[in-house]
Design a protein around this motif. Structure first.
Motif, PDB file in Angstrom:
ATOM      1  N   THR A 136       3.358  25.036  -2.389  1.00  0.00           N
ATOM      2  CA  THR A 136       2.635  23.776  -2.185  1.00  0.00           C
ATOM      3  C   THR A 136       2.945  22.778  -3.283  1.00  0.00           C
ATOM      4  O   THR A 136       3.166  21.588  -3.015  1.00  0.00           O
ATOM      5  CB  THR A 136       1.127  24.058  -2.140  1.00  0.00           C
ATOM      6  N   MET A 137       2.973  23.244  -4.517  1.00  0.00           N
ATOM      7  CA  MET A 137       3.247  22.364  -5.647  1.00  0.00           C
ATOM      8  C   MET A 137       4.645  21.761  -5.552  1.00  0.00           C
ATOM      9  O   MET A 137       4.838  20.561  -5.795  1.00  0.00           O
ATOM     10  CB  MET A 137       3.083  23.134  -6.958  1.00  0.00           C
ATOM     11  N   VAL A 138       5.631  22.589  -5.176  1.00  0.00           N
ATOM     12  CA  VAL A 138       7.007  22.099  -5.085  1.00  0.00           C
ATOM     13  C   VAL A 138       7.139  21.053  -3.987  1.00  0.00           C
ATOM     14  O   VAL A 138       7.736  19.988  -4.187  1.00  0.00           O
ATOM     15  CB  VAL A 138       7.971  23.285  -4.840  1.00  0.00           C
ATOM     16  N   VAL A 139       6.579  21.333  -2.812  1.00  0.00           N
ATOM     17  CA  VAL A 139       6.680  20.380  -1.699  1.00  0.00           C
ATOM     18  C   VAL A 139       5.972  19.069  -2.043  1.00  0.00           C
ATOM     19  O   VAL A 139       6.503  17.973  -1.810  1.00  0.00           O
ATOM     20  CB  VAL A 139       6.095  21.003  -0.417  1.00  0.00           C
ATOM     21  N   ALA A 140       4.772  19.161  -2.614  1.00  0.00           N
ATOM     22  CA  ALA A 140       4.042  17.947  -2.980  1.00  0.00           C
ATOM     23  C   ALA A 140       4.784  17.153  -4.052  1.00  0.00           C
ATOM     24  O   ALA A 140       4.819  15.914  -4.010  1.00  0.00           O
ATOM     25  CB  ALA A 140       2.638  18.313  -3.467  1.00  0.00           C
ATOM     26  N   TYR A 141       5.409  17.849  -4.991  1.00  0.00           N
ATOM     27  CA  TYR A 141       6.141  17.162  -6.056  1.00  0.00           C
ATOM     28  C   TYR A 141       7.375  16.451  -5.505  1.00  0.00           C
ATOM     29  O   TYR A 141       7.692  15.332  -5.911  1.00  0.00           O
ATOM     30  CB  TYR A 141       6.543  18.161  -7.137  1.00  0.00           C
ATOM     31  N   VAL A 142       8.066  17.092  -4.562  1.00  0.00           N
ATOM     32  CA  VAL A 142       9.234  16.448  -3.947  1.00  0.00           C
ATOM     33  C   VAL A 142       8.823  15.192  -3.200  1.00  0.00           C
ATOM     34  O   VAL A 142       9.477  14.135  -3.291  1.00  0.00           O
ATOM     35  CB  VAL A 142       9.950  17.446  -3.014  1.00  0.00           C
ATOM     36  N   VAL A 143       7.725  15.270  -2.454  1.00  0.00           N
ATOM     37  CA  VAL A 143       7.237  14.086  -1.733  1.00  0.00           C
ATOM     38  C   VAL A 143       6.850  12.983  -2.711  1.00  0.00           C
ATOM     39  O   VAL A 143       7.133  11.801  -2.486  1.00  0.00           O
ATOM     40  CB  VAL A 143       6.043  14.471  -0.843  1.00  0.00           C
ATOM     41  N   GLN A 144       6.217  13.355  -3.811  1.00  0.00           N
ATOM     42  CA  GLN A 144       5.840  12.358  -4.815  1.00  0.00           C
ATOM     43  C   GLN A 144       7.068  11.686  -5.418  1.00  0.00           C
ATOM     44  O   GLN A 144       7.101  10.465  -5.598  1.00  0.00           O
ATOM     45  CB  GLN A 144       5.010  13.012  -5.908  1.00  0.00           C
ATOM     46  N   LEU A 145       8.099  12.472  -5.731  1.00  0.00           N
ATOM     47  CA  LEU A 145       9.317  11.898  -6.303  1.00  0.00           C
ATOM     48  C   LEU A 145       9.987  10.934  -5.329  1.00  0.00           C
ATOM     49  O   LEU A 145      10.430   9.847  -5.717  1.00  0.00           O
ATOM     50  CB  LEU A 145      10.290  13.012  -6.682  1.00  0.00           C
ATOM     51  N   ARG A 146      10.044  11.305  -4.057  1.00  0.00           N
ATOM     52  CA  ARG A 146      10.651  10.423  -3.062  1.00  0.00           C
ATOM     53  C   ARG A 146       9.839   9.145  -2.891  1.00  0.00           C
ATOM     54  O   ARG A 146      10.387   8.053  -2.760  1.00  0.00           O
ATOM     55  CB  ARG A 146      10.796  11.149  -1.726  1.00  0.00           C
ATOM     56  N   GLY A 147       8.525   9.295  -2.895  1.00  0.00           N
ATOM     57  CA  GLY A 147       7.684   8.107  -2.785  1.00  0.00           C
ATOM     58  C   GLY A 147       7.802   7.174  -3.955  1.00  0.00           C
ATOM     59  O   GLY A 147       7.883   5.954  -3.809  1.00  0.00           O
ATOM     60  N   ILE A 203       0.825  -1.212   0.000  1.00  0.00           N
ATOM     61  CA  ILE A 203       0.000   0.000   0.000  1.00  0.00           C
ATOM     62  C   ILE A 203       0.858   1.259   0.000  1.00  0.00           C
ATOM     63  O   ILE A 203       0.368   2.342   0.353  1.00  0.00           O
ATOM     64  CB  ILE A 203      -0.956   0.010   1.213  1.00  0.00           C
ATOM     65  N   ARG A 204       2.116   1.141  -0.404  1.00  0.00           N
ATOM     66  CA  ARG A 204       2.990   2.313  -0.413  1.00  0.00           C
ATOM     67  C   ARG A 204       2.438   3.405  -1.322  1.00  0.00           C
ATOM     68  O   ARG A 204       2.541   4.593  -1.017  1.00  0.00           O
ATOM     69  CB  ARG A 204       4.395   1.916  -0.844  1.00  0.00           C
ATOM     70  N   GLY A 205       1.860   3.031  -2.441  1.00  0.00           N
ATOM     71  CA  GLY A 205       1.272   4.036  -3.323  1.00  0.00           C
ATOM     72  C   GLY A 205       0.149   4.800  -2.648  1.00  0.00           C
ATOM     73  O   GLY A 205       0.045   6.026  -2.792  1.00  0.00           O
ATOM     74  N   ALA A 206      -0.688   4.086  -1.898  1.00  0.00           N
ATOM     75  CA  ALA A 206      -1.763   4.754  -1.164  1.00  0.00           C
ATOM     76  C   ALA A 206      -1.207   5.666  -0.081  1.00  0.00           C
ATOM     77  O   ALA A 206      -1.752   6.749   0.179  1.00  0.00           O
ATOM     78  CB  ALA A 206      -2.698   3.714  -0.546  1.00  0.00           C
ATOM     79  N   LEU A 207      -0.125   5.256   0.560  1.00  0.00           N
ATOM     80  CA  LEU A 207       0.511   6.105   1.571  1.00  0.00           C
ATOM     81  C   LEU A 207       1.031   7.400   0.957  1.00  0.00           C
ATOM     82  O   LEU A 207       0.885   8.479   1.543  1.00  0.00           O
ATOM     83  CB  LEU A 207       1.649   5.341   2.243  1.00  0.00           C
ATOM     84  N   VAL A 208       1.627   7.299  -0.226  1.00  0.00           N
ATOM     85  CA  VAL A 208       2.141   8.494  -0.904  1.00  0.00           C
ATOM     86  C   VAL A 208       0.995   9.424  -1.279  1.00  0.00           C
ATOM     87  O   VAL A 208       1.071  10.653  -1.085  1.00  0.00           O
ATOM     88  CB  VAL A 208       2.961   8.098  -2.147  1.00  0.00           C
ATOM     89  N   ILE A 209      -0.082   8.873  -1.813  1.00  0.00           N
ATOM     90  CA  ILE A 209      -1.227   9.695  -2.210  1.00  0.00           C
ATOM     91  C   ILE A 209      -1.835  10.404  -1.003  1.00  0.00           C
ATOM     92  O   ILE A 209      -2.117  11.607  -1.040  1.00  0.00           O
ATOM     93  CB  ILE A 209      -2.285   8.814  -2.906  1.00  0.00           C
TER      94      ILE A 209
END
Length: 308
Positions: free
Chosen positions: A292-303, A225-231
Motif C-alpha cells: 500500500t505504501m509503495v503504490v500510494a507513494y508512486v501515485v503521489q510522485l506522479r501527481g 484543484i490538482r493537489g486535492a485530486l491527488v490527496i
C-alpha cells in the motif's frame, strides 16, 4: 567630526543563562510531548510489535520459535494472499475512478452556482458518509437479497429475474456500489473545498479572454484543484487496500461468493482470530502495508510531477 565604531568582534551580546535555555527547551517538548506520546503508543509500538511477531512461529510441537524471514517467504508464495491482492487491485482500478469522477462532477455542479437547492443537495450527498460502514453494509446487503430484500421484491412484483447482486460474479461490483455510496460525499467535500479557495482573479482573467463554462473548468478549476485530486486518490487507494467491513458483513449473506481470504485485510483477520496464526497474520499485514505504501507513494510522485 567622525565617530569611530568598535569592531564587530568587540561588540558583546548578553549571554543567555544555561538554566533559561534549558527551560525553553523543555517548554518546547511540553507542547509536542502529548503528540509524540500518542504517536509512539498508537503507531510505532504496534508496528514494532507486529514486526517482532512476524519473526516467530508458534507450533504445536516446539512452541514459539524464531524463524527469521521464513514467514515473509511464505507470504510471498501464498496464493490466497495474492488472489486477495489482485482482487482489491481490480476493485481499485474500477471503483476509485468512478467514485472520484462522480464526486468531482457533484463538486463542480455545486461550485457553478446554478444548482437549485445547493445547500440541501450538498448535505444529502455527504450524509451517507455519516452512516457507519457496518450499518451501510447491512442495509445494502438486505436490499441485495433475492429472497428477502429489494431485489426479491422487485422480482415478485414485476415477474422479472434480476441477477443476484450477491452472486460470485457480481459481489465485487456490489461492494463497489456500497463503497461509492459511502464515500462520494467525503471526496466531494474535499473537491468543493478546494474549488472555493480558487482566486477570483483567475475567473476574471478567463472572462476577459472570453472563455466559456467548459473552458473555465478545464483551464482554471481542474488545474487549481490538482493537489486535492491527488490527496483524494491516495486516500482512496489506501482505503481500497484496507477493504474489510463490507466483505466481512456480506460474507454472512453470501458465504459462497465471499471467502475468508476475499481481501488481504479479511485474510489477516481470519488468520489471527479464526486460525490462531498470529505470527503469520502479522507478516501478511506488514507485507500488505508495504504494498500500500509503495503504490500510494508512486501515485503521489506522479501527481507532484504533473503539478510541477
Amino acid at each position: 567630526m567622525t565617530t569611530l565604531q568598535p569592531p564587530a568582534a568587540a561588540v558583546r551580546h548578553p549571554v543567555e543563562p544555561p538554566a533559561r535555555r534549558a527551560r525553553r527547551s523543555w517548554a518546547g517538548w511540553g507542547f509536542i510531548g502529548p503528540f509524540v506520546l500518542v504517536f509512539v503508543l498508537v503507531f510505532l509500538a504496534p508496528l514494532a510489535y507486529s514486526v517482532y511477531l512476524s519473526l516467530f512461529r508458534t507450533q504445536l510441537i516446539g512452541g514459539t520459535t524464531f524463524v527469521g524471514l521464513d514467514n515473509y517467504q511464505q507470504a510471498l508464495q501464498d496464493g490466497q494472499f495474492w488472489d486477495g491482492v489482485l482482487r482489491v487491485g481490480l476493485f481499485l482500478a474500477v471503483q476509485v475512478p468512478i467514485m472520484l469522477g462522480i464526486a468531482l462532477l457533484v463538486a463542480l455542479a455545486l461550485d457553478s452556482g446554478r444548482l437549485y437547492g445547493k445547500d440541501f443537495f450538498r448535505i444529502s450527498v455527504f450524509l451517507p458518509y455519516a452512516v457507519p460502514a457496518v450499518v451501510a453494509s447491512l442495509m445494502w446487503g438486505f436490499m441485495y437479497g433475492t429472497r428477502f430484500g429489494l431485489v426479491g421484491d422487485i422480482n415478485d412484483a414485476l415477474g422479472t429475474q434480476l441477477p443476484n447482486p450477491l452472486s460470485p460474479d457480481l459481489v465485487l461490483a456490489s461492494i463497489g456500489n456500497i463503497v461509492t455510496w459511502e464515500f462520494v460525499g467525503y471526496n466531494m467535500l474535499i473537491f468543493y473545498s478546494a474549488l472555493r479557495v480558487i482566486p477570483q482573479s483567475l475567473y476574471e482573467a478567463a472572462e476577459i479572454d472570453g472563455a466559456g463554462q467548459w473552458r473555465v473548468i478545464s483551464a482554471v478549476k481542474l488545474p487549481a484543484i490538482r493537489g486535492a485530486l491527488v490527496i483524494a486518490t491516495i486516500f482512496s487507494i489506501i482505503g481500497s487496500f484496507q477493504l474489510f467491513n463490507e466483505p466481512a458483513i456480506l460474507q454472512k449473506l453470501a458465504p459462497n461468493a465471499i471467502t475468508t481470504d476475499y481481501t488481504p485485510n479479511y485474510y489477516t483477520y481470519s488468520l489471527s482470530f479464526s486460525g490462531q496464526q498470529h505470527n503469520y497474520s502479522a507478516t501478511v499485514a506488514i507485507v500488505m502495508g508495504v504494498i500500500t505504501m509503495v503504490v500510494a507513494y508512486v501515485v503521489q510522485l506522479r501527481g507532484m510531477r504533473k503539478e510541477a
